[in-house]
Write a protein that holds these residues in place. Structure first.
Motif, short mmCIF file in Angstrom:
data_model
loop_
_atom_site.label_atom_id
_atom_site.label_comp_id
_atom_site.label_asym_id
_atom_site.label_seq_id
_atom_site.Cartn_x
_atom_site.Cartn_y
_atom_site.Cartn_z
N VAL A 151 0.84 -1.19 0.00
CA VAL A 151 0.00 0.00 0.00
C VAL A 151 0.88 1.25 0.00
O VAL A 151 0.60 2.24 -0.68
CB VAL A 151 -0.93 -0.01 1.23
N GLN A 195 -1.44 4.80 -4.92
CA GLN A 195 -2.59 4.64 -5.78
C GLN A 195 -3.34 5.97 -5.92
O GLN A 195 -3.18 6.88 -5.13
CB GLN A 195 -3.51 3.56 -5.24
N ILE A 224 -6.89 7.65 -5.90
CA ILE A 224 -8.24 7.35 -5.42
C ILE A 224 -9.24 8.32 -6.02
O ILE A 224 -9.14 9.53 -5.84
CB ILE A 224 -8.30 7.38 -3.88
N SER A 244 -2.17 3.28 -10.50
CA SER A 244 -3.16 2.27 -10.14
C SER A 244 -4.38 3.00 -9.58
O SER A 244 -4.29 3.72 -8.61
CB SER A 244 -2.54 1.30 -9.14
N SER A 266 -8.04 3.45 -7.94
CA SER A 266 -9.05 2.85 -7.07
C SER A 266 -10.28 3.72 -7.11
O SER A 266 -10.19 4.93 -6.90
CB SER A 266 -8.54 2.78 -5.63
N ILE A 267 -11.42 3.11 -7.39
CA ILE A 267 -12.65 3.88 -7.52
C ILE A 267 -13.56 3.59 -6.32
O ILE A 267 -13.87 2.44 -6.04
CB ILE A 267 -13.39 3.52 -8.82
N ASP A 273 -9.12 12.38 1.59
CA ASP A 273 -9.14 10.92 1.48
C ASP A 273 -9.22 10.46 0.04
O ASP A 273 -8.96 9.31 -0.27
CB ASP A 273 -10.32 10.36 2.26
N ASP A 329 -8.19 11.64 -4.13
CA ASP A 329 -7.32 12.55 -4.88
C ASP A 329 -8.11 13.32 -5.92
O ASP A 329 -7.77 14.44 -6.27
CB ASP A 329 -6.21 11.74 -5.57
N ARG A 333 0.17 13.11 1.25
CA ARG A 333 -0.16 11.80 0.70
C ARG A 333 -1.07 11.88 -0.51
O ARG A 333 -1.34 10.88 -1.16
CB ARG A 333 -0.81 10.92 1.77
N LEU A 334 -1.56 13.06 -0.83
CA LEU A 334 -2.43 13.19 -2.00
C LEU A 334 -1.63 12.95 -3.28
O LEU A 334 -0.49 13.38 -3.42
CB LEU A 334 -3.04 14.59 -2.04
#
Lengths: 213, 219, 262
Positions: free
Chosen positions: C15, C20, C22, C49, C51-52, C68, C70, C222-223
């Motif tokens: 992770v 990833q 998001i 990668s 994630s939806i 939480d 992006d 982290r974004l």
């Protein structure tokens, strides 16, 4: 001296008080009798270090006991209740329990369990579950479990109640046989039985221990 | 077909890991609380009993707020991962396992505890004795908790996000398929879910039976 | 136990390493399958990668505020503007639309009206059963906006609030023989399972405009800002836009573009 106790007092919340002015016990068999509710079982539980009251002096094997280390004292004394209580396991596992908690090897456990089972004539029950045997059989299993690890003191509460005459005789003989190396206290309503077993018989009444019968 | 297989595997992984960890936490905890008498004991028991009734969605929300990037543990980057789902399910399962185990432990006859003591068992050995005597109750507790989390959807939806290929499990996929009008797939996923629950029940029953019959000695 | 800890650590590592992207999207778009269709092409071309996470528009915006997600795909223009004004987003691109329709039990008849206000007024005056999502989603916000323009506050036994997503709300409306406001794509997806038909459509007020919002990268380290920009590039690519406008469920096209790709 196995026990050397003076002025032992123990009270339940309900108000019943056990008071023992003096109790001396040599390596022998001691009998205790008295009416129901006179405190005989309570006294045994105190001797087994399962209940702790107050005292002036409480010596076990010549040494004053340490209330913070009752567990090591309990390893040397065992109490066998009047009504049998077994684990929901096999008879073998029940008898093996005190040996298992003392980390005996499997080989030793087997040897000891089989030998004591023969003494109590329960060798055919070993593979049965605790709930598959009769009350009298359970009683003998409980007694065998108390003696199997050869404790210094065994405290027996009505050892032959629930038993037929033959089994009763068997238990009495066993008690006499092991008394040379194990100290035994027997609580019983049966005065004749006590006379057969021991020279020293004490009488309890209303929570007090009397030395005369 | 491979999609539902992959989702099923993830479901099993998440549920089983959660139940395993919960068991290793809750059962010893229940034994310890049962064995020792301490002042706040009744409070602890009451607390756990109350927590068994907590709505899973609320647990999900709390775990979400915990792992949200702006939350206290945001830096771990665990939001929308299966680890977060496992944690949420652990928090749901622990009170259930604890409460059921404790009620079984506390029902053990006081006289049996006296017997264990007088036969020389140490504190730990007494706890193990209580555990063995109520092993059926423990299995029951685990099964109940498993049943609760296996069909749980609210919490895992919030913390996992139902991301395809990452955090989609059977329950969340059922919600999605229903919303997409793919009722056949939803029913398929439901059937797999039932099968998993059923086989876990069978497995544990067989296991506990064989434990019962197992003899560690030979004639 | 050791193994378990190892697996957990490994997952944690995965992770942390693969950053990833998001995307928090409104369920109405996700449920059409469009994003799952575009996802592999985006991942292949840009190497992120993706994630939806499918949630209501209100929740998606909240994800944005809390950093939480992006990038957001939402459909509630007023809230989006507020979101941008408050500085939560750095880029907003409106790129496609479909429309809301009013659906109801197929055996009912209502007089034909010209505006959505007239239709809502008819429902209000005749106390026809109406199901509201009541979940702060884009659809719900649109519904509230219409009631507000009428200066009417719906209440009473005829006004059913579900708090559920669009699909479940449609099923409830079907069960209760009630009217409801829905986005066209969800209705089309479920049409075969429902005994409902479209009663009102075509009012320009019922346009349902979808926008992408890139979350302000200063919110959190982290974004995945780069990834978010890449996703905007990918969507605005003429080839992608053509795929979106051609995407259909059965015979019907689901989305229209706000501008023609060159």
């Amino acid at each position: 001296m196995v026990y050397q106790i003076s002025k032992l007092q123990f009270s339940y919340d309900s108000g019943f008080t056990l008071f023992v002015d003096e109790f001396l016990m040599q390596n022998s068999i001691v009998g205790i009798t008295g009416p129901s509710g006179s405190g005989k079982t309570t006294f045994l539980l105190n001797l087994a270090f399962l209940y702790t009251g107050k005292w002036e002096s409480f010596k076990f094997m010549g040494k004053e006991i340490d209330v913070d280390d009752l567990s090591s004292l309990r390893k040397r004394v065992t109490y066998v209740p009047q009504h049998p209580i077994l684990f929901r396991r096999t008879v073998f596992e029940n008898i093996a329990y005190p040996l298992k908690v003392r980390r005996f090897s499997h080989e030793q456990i087997r040897k000891k369990v089989y030998s004591i089972a023969e003494n109590f004539r329960i060798q055919d029950l070993l593979n049965k579950k605790a709930w598959q045997i009769s009350g009298g059989q359970a009683k003998r299993v409980c007694l065998a479990r108390g003696f199997v690890f050869e404790p210094d003191v065994v405290l027996l509460d009505e050892p032959t109640s629930d038993l037929d005459e033959d089994s009763g005789k068997l238990i009495e003989q066993f008690i006499l046989d092991v008394s040379s190396r194990t100290s035994i206290v027997v609580v019983s309503h049966d005065k004749q039985q006590l006379c057969r077993l021991c020279s020293n018989i004490l009488y309890m009444e209303k929570g007090r221990l009397l030395h005369t019968l | 077909m491979s999609e539902i297989f992959e989702i099923s595997i993830r479901s099993i992984y998440v549920n089983c890991t959660a139940i395993l960890i919960s068991t290793f936490v809750a059962v010893p905890l229940a034994l310890i609380v049962d064995f020792f008498g301490f002042r706040s004991k009744r409070f602890v028991i009451l607390l756990f009993q109350t927590l068994t009734g907590i709505p899973p969605v609320l647990v999900g929300l709390l775990v979400y707020l915990l792992f949200s990037r702006k939350g206290p543990l945001g830096n771990l980057g665990l939001l929308f991962t299966s680890t977060a789902m496992i944690l949420a399910q652990i928090l749901i399962a622990i009170p259930i396992i604890f409460s059921i185990c404790y009620s079984h432990f506390s029902k053990i006859d006081e006289k049996l505890r006296v017997i264990m003591k007088t036969l020389g068992a140490t504190g730990f050995q007494q706890m193990m004795g209580v555990f063995r005597e109520s092993s059926v109750g423990v299995v029951n507790a685990i099964l109940t908790a498993f049943g609760r989390i296996v069909g749980e959807v609210g919490a895992v939806m919030i913390v996992g996000g139902n991301i395809a290929g990452r955090t989609r499990i059977l329950t969340t996929s059922i919600v999605l398929y229903t919303n997409m009008g793919r009722f056949d797939d939803a029913i398929m996923a439901g059937a797999v879910l039932l099968m998993i629950a059923f086989s876990v029940n069978v497995l544990i029953t067989v296991f506990s039976d064989s434990m019962e019959k197992k003899k560690w000695y030979t004639r | 136990m050791k193994k378990l800890v190892f697996v957990l650590l490994l997952m944690l590592a995965c992770v942390c390493v693969a950053k990833q992207l998001i995307l928090a999207t409104t369920t109405s778009v996700y449920n059409t399958g469009l994003l799952d269709f575009l996802k592999p092409q985006f991942e292949k071309r840009y190497g992120h990668s993706l994630s939806i996470v499918a949630v209501g528009t209100g929740m998606a915006l909240e994800y944005g505020k809390r950093a939480d997600a992006d990038i957001l795909l939402v459909h509630s223009p007023e809230d989006e503007l507020l979101f941008m004004k408050e500085g939560h987003g750095v880029l907003r691109v409106s790129f496609m639309y479909n429309d809301f329709v009013i659906v109801g039990p197929d055996d009912k008849t209502v007089p034909s009206v010209r505006t959505v206000q007239e239709f809502f007024d008819y429902i209000y005056e005749n106390k026809l059963s109406f199901v509201s999502r009541a979940d702060e989603s884009g659809t719900h916000k649109k519904e509230k906006q219409i009631w507000k323009s009428l200066n009417k506050v719906p209440s009473g036994a005829w006004y059913i609030q579900t708090g559920q997503d669009m699909a479940r709300t449609l099923m409830i409306a079907d069960e209760k023989r009630a009217f409801t406001l829905t986005d066209r794509s969800t209705f089309l997806a479920l049409k075969n399972k429902l005994n409902m038909k479209i009663f009102f459509e075509g009012d320009p007020q019922l346009l349902n405009i979808y926008s992408l919002i890139v979350v302000n990268p200063s919110k959190s380290d982290r974004l995945n800002y780069e990834g978010a920009l890449d996703f905007v590039r990918f969507i605005l690519d003429p080839a992608t836009l053509k795929m979106i406008s051609a995407y259909s469920a059965g015979e019907t096209k689901l989305f229209n573009l706000l501008f023609e790709p060159k």
